[in-house]
Each structure stands twice: as C-alpha cells, then as structure tokens.
Design an enzyme around this catalytic site. Structure first.
Site: not given
Ligand code: GLN
Length: 445
Positions: A41, A116, A140
């Site tokens: 990532k 994400s 995420s």
């Molecule tokens: N979807 C969550 C957010 O927008 C989780 C993001 C993550 O785990 N980096 O914060």
C-alpha cells in the site's frame, strides 16, 4: 501468465497499482518466503520508490528508507511487485478519495472495492501478488477484503512495527495483510510481527507460529455472538452467510454463546472524534516545506502553508483536519476529545468482559456487500456508517480478521469477521479455516 504480467494487464482496467516495479528492482534473496510476491500500500515507505499516500501533496516525494514490515518480508526472500492505490492518507471506505482515480472492484466494475486499502485488496483478489500489505485504522483492511473476497488480517495494535508507515491516527493504525489464502496470511504475519526498536509501541510479546494454528482443533472453543452486531440494516444474504459460518463452527465442536458489547452504538462517533483529532496533529507535518509539494507564487511563510495545503489536500482530508482541530480546540476539548477518550475505555472494557465469556467473537464484517460508485460520496455520514462493525477492534486494539464466506445473490463476496483477545491471532487462524470459502476461485480473470 506470471504474477507480474497479470499485475500489468489487469492494472490498466482496475487501477489498483500506482506503480509496478521491474522484475529485479526489489527482487528476492533466498529465504523462508522466497517465491512470495508482495504488493505494498502506498502509505508504507520503500526506499527510492514513490510514497504518495494517495495524495497529490506527495506526488513528487520519494522514500528515504524502507518500512520495517516491508524490510522484514524482503529479508525473508519476498519480492515487491509494486505500490497500491488507496484513499488519500487512508481516509475513506470506497477508494473514491484517491487523487489518482478510484480502484474498480474486479467482481463488478461499477462497484467500489472498499477502502482505504482498495488497491491492495484488488491486487490480492486478482492474483497480482501472493500477499498485499494494507493498513487498518478503522477497517481499511477488513472492509475491502470483504468487498473483494479475500482474507483480510488486522493484527493486535503493536504486533507489527509502524516504522515507515505514514501516520493517520497513531493509536489506531495497524499494518496487516490481504491474501487469497490463510496459509500465506500466516506466513507473512509470522515474519512481520515482533518488537522493533524503531517503534516504541511495538510489542515484545513473543510471536506465535500462526501457520501451526491452521491445523489446530477448535472443538471446545466458545464463540460469542454480540447481539449489537446483528440488528437492523444488514443485508439478508450477509446475515444468512454469517449464520452459516456460525453453524460450521458449531459443527466443528464450538459452543455458541450470546454476548453483549453494550457501548457499540458509540463506536462510530468515538472513532471519528479520536481519529480526526490524531489526524489533524499528524498531518500538520505536510506544510509545503518539509515534504512533497510546495505552492508556487507565494510571498510569505504563512501563504506557503496555506496555499500548499489548500492545493495539496483533497476534500475528505480537509474535512477531517477541520473536524480534528475543532474537537481539540480549547473550549471543546473536554466536551469532545476527553469524553471520547473515556468512551474508548468503556468500549475496550466491553471487549474485556465479553472475552471472559468466550474465546472469539463472530460478526459480519460489513452490513452490505460492495456498493456502487457515487452511492455515498455526497453523504459522509452514510460512508462513515459502513465502518460500523470494524472500528471497535481498532478502538480496543484487539486483532480481527475478515474471512470470505460466500457470494450473495448478485455474485458479490461476503465477509465474516472474527475478533479475539489481544495477541491471540492464533485463535483467529484456527477458527477462520473452519469457515473460509475460497471465493476467488470463482472470479473470472
Ligand atoms: N473507513 C475508515 C475511515 O475512513 C477507516 C480508514 C482506515 O482504516 N484507514 O476512517
């Protein structure tokens, strides 16, 4: 087709990689992981490669060193395929917040891959790598894993060093993996886990041999079903497949018990107060001076900050920085930030009490399967609610895994989530093997 060829040919369609390396650029030495290819990532540093974090701000930036987790994999013989696309600074649940265009879901390209770490989930699902690295601050890894039909592993907070990970919310951020198999998940986790002197929050708890857990008998284990995770708003197919997983565990000799996590209704609010607060502080380092882009045509230092940040950050990142500075501002600090810290304690205690009654929790990973592009972009709250079942494990710091358990009536993958006590990743693996359905075998490539 080699893995690399597949990565190249599929990327044109799905946009899952921001960069794919030449075969020998980050090539393997010999070791226990030789033959394993890893996608990273683009929030994790890899020396001399880009590190955009999905943001325009860091478009020109190159990493000066390699993240500890990536280095450990390379030292064990893994080779690096490329850097994967993501929501900007890991903020998002759909990949629609990437400055480099969204990643498409390979099961249905009109749908989001989740976020994400959407690029990593897709790279693993289509076989463009053996394992993809992601980060999980509130879901995420688990949410995109569920949407793309792969195993998504978020270990205990502190299990894997965060050295070389661009911070979003430091007390929540966790490195983890995506893979089509539990075996490869276990092999990568064993190598990456353990204390690192470059990250003082990394743990000295001994690392277990997770691969061994895959042959462990689960008979006698107690599986808690938290009633708050089975309320309204769950798609019928998701509910049905999670129920089927429960039945499989029962058949394997587990005892099913009803448990309660009474503060669950506060999890999403708690998460969005605390993580935006931490993010507003962490992202202050992107000032136009030290990293990445600097605005042109400015006349003062103040202007440099303002213009660089206005130009460099996308809408969602700006929204979170503003929310975070608000909850930390004097006058509101106690009402929001301090109170949210107290709620964090209560939520963590809920898990402690539940694990007095059971060895693991079973829940859906997400209330729905992958949604369509554009469906939630204009409504941030609807987007945030997609994290309803995943944020609690980050609030408490406990390990959790999303396991593919089947396809819904539209042919979209469904994930079940298993959660255990701190540092009990082994039990996650032992239970996951009882319910895992390798849906990626049905993915037309
Ligand atoms: N979807 C969550 C957010 O927008 C989780 C993001 C993550 O785990 N980096 O914060």
């Amino acid at each position: 087709m080699t893995t690399l060829e597949r990565a190249r040919s599929k990327n044109a369609e799905l946009n899952c990689f921001l960069e794919i390396f030449e075969e020998d650029r980050y090539a393997a030495r010999q070791g226990s992981l030789s033959g394993m290819s890893v996608a990273v990532k683009d929030v994790l540093a890899l020396k001399d490669a880009r590190l955009t974090c999905g943001s325009k701000f860091l478009e020109p930036f190159q990493s000066l060193y390699t993240a500890a987790c990536v280095q450990r994999l390379m030292d064990a013989g893994a080779s690096i395929v490329g850097k994967t696309n993501m929501d900007e600074f890991a903020m998002g649940s759909s990949n629609e917040n990437s400055a480099y265009g969204p990643v498409l879901n390979p099961w249905d390209t009109t749908r989001v891959p989740g976020g994400s770490s959407g690029g990593s989930a897709v790279a693993a699902a289509i076989g463009a790598c053996t394992v993809a690295l992601g980060t999980d601050t509130g879901g995420s890894i688990r949410q995109p894993a569920a949407f793309c039909g792969v195993v998504g592993m978020k270990p205990t907070y502190g299990r894997i060093s965060r050295y070389g990970l661009t911070a979003f919310a430091s007390s929540f951020d966790t490195v983890g993996t995506f893979s089509r198999t539990l075996e490869d998940t276990a092999r990568a986790l064993e190598v990456m886990s353990g204390f690192d002197e470059m990250d003082s929050t990394s743990s000295r708890v001994p690392v277990e041999k997770y691969s061994n857990a895959l042959s462990r008998d689960v008979a006698g284990l107690r599986i808690g079903i938290p009633k708050e995770y089975f309320g309204e708003g769950i798609e019928p197919d998701v509910r049905r497949l999670v129920e089927e997983s429960k039945a499989k565990l029962q058949k394997a000799g587990c005892t099913i018990v009803d448990v309660s996590l009474p503060h669950s209704k506060y999890c999403v609010a708690d998460y969005y107060i605390l993580t935006t607060a931490e993010a507003s502080s962490n992202l202050a380092r992107f000032d136009g001076i030290r990293y990445g882009r600097r605005a042109q045509g400015v006349t003062s230092l103040e202007d440099t900050y303002r213009k660089s940040r206005s130009e460099g950050f996308g809408r969602e990142v700006k929204r979170r920085i503003m929310l975070g500075t608000y909850v930390l501002s004097s006058g509101y600090y106690d009402a929001y930030y301090t109170r949210a810290q107290k709620v964090r304690r209560l939520i963590t205690q809920d898990f402690g009490i539940a694990f007095g009654e059971c060895d693991a929790l079973l829940t859906p990973t997400t209330p729905t399967t992958a949604f369509k592009f554009g469906e939630k972009v204009s409504d941030p709250l609807a987007m945030y609610l997609n994290d309803i079942f995943t944020v609690s494990a980050n609030i408490a710091g406990v390990p959790a895994m999303s396991v593919p358990v089947g396809l819904d009536s539209n042919g979209l993958p469904v994930g079940a989530q298993l959660i255990t006590k701190h540092f009990d990743e082994s039990t996650l693996f032992a239970l996951a093997k009882e319910i895992h359905v390798r849906v990626t075998d049905q993915l037309p490539l």
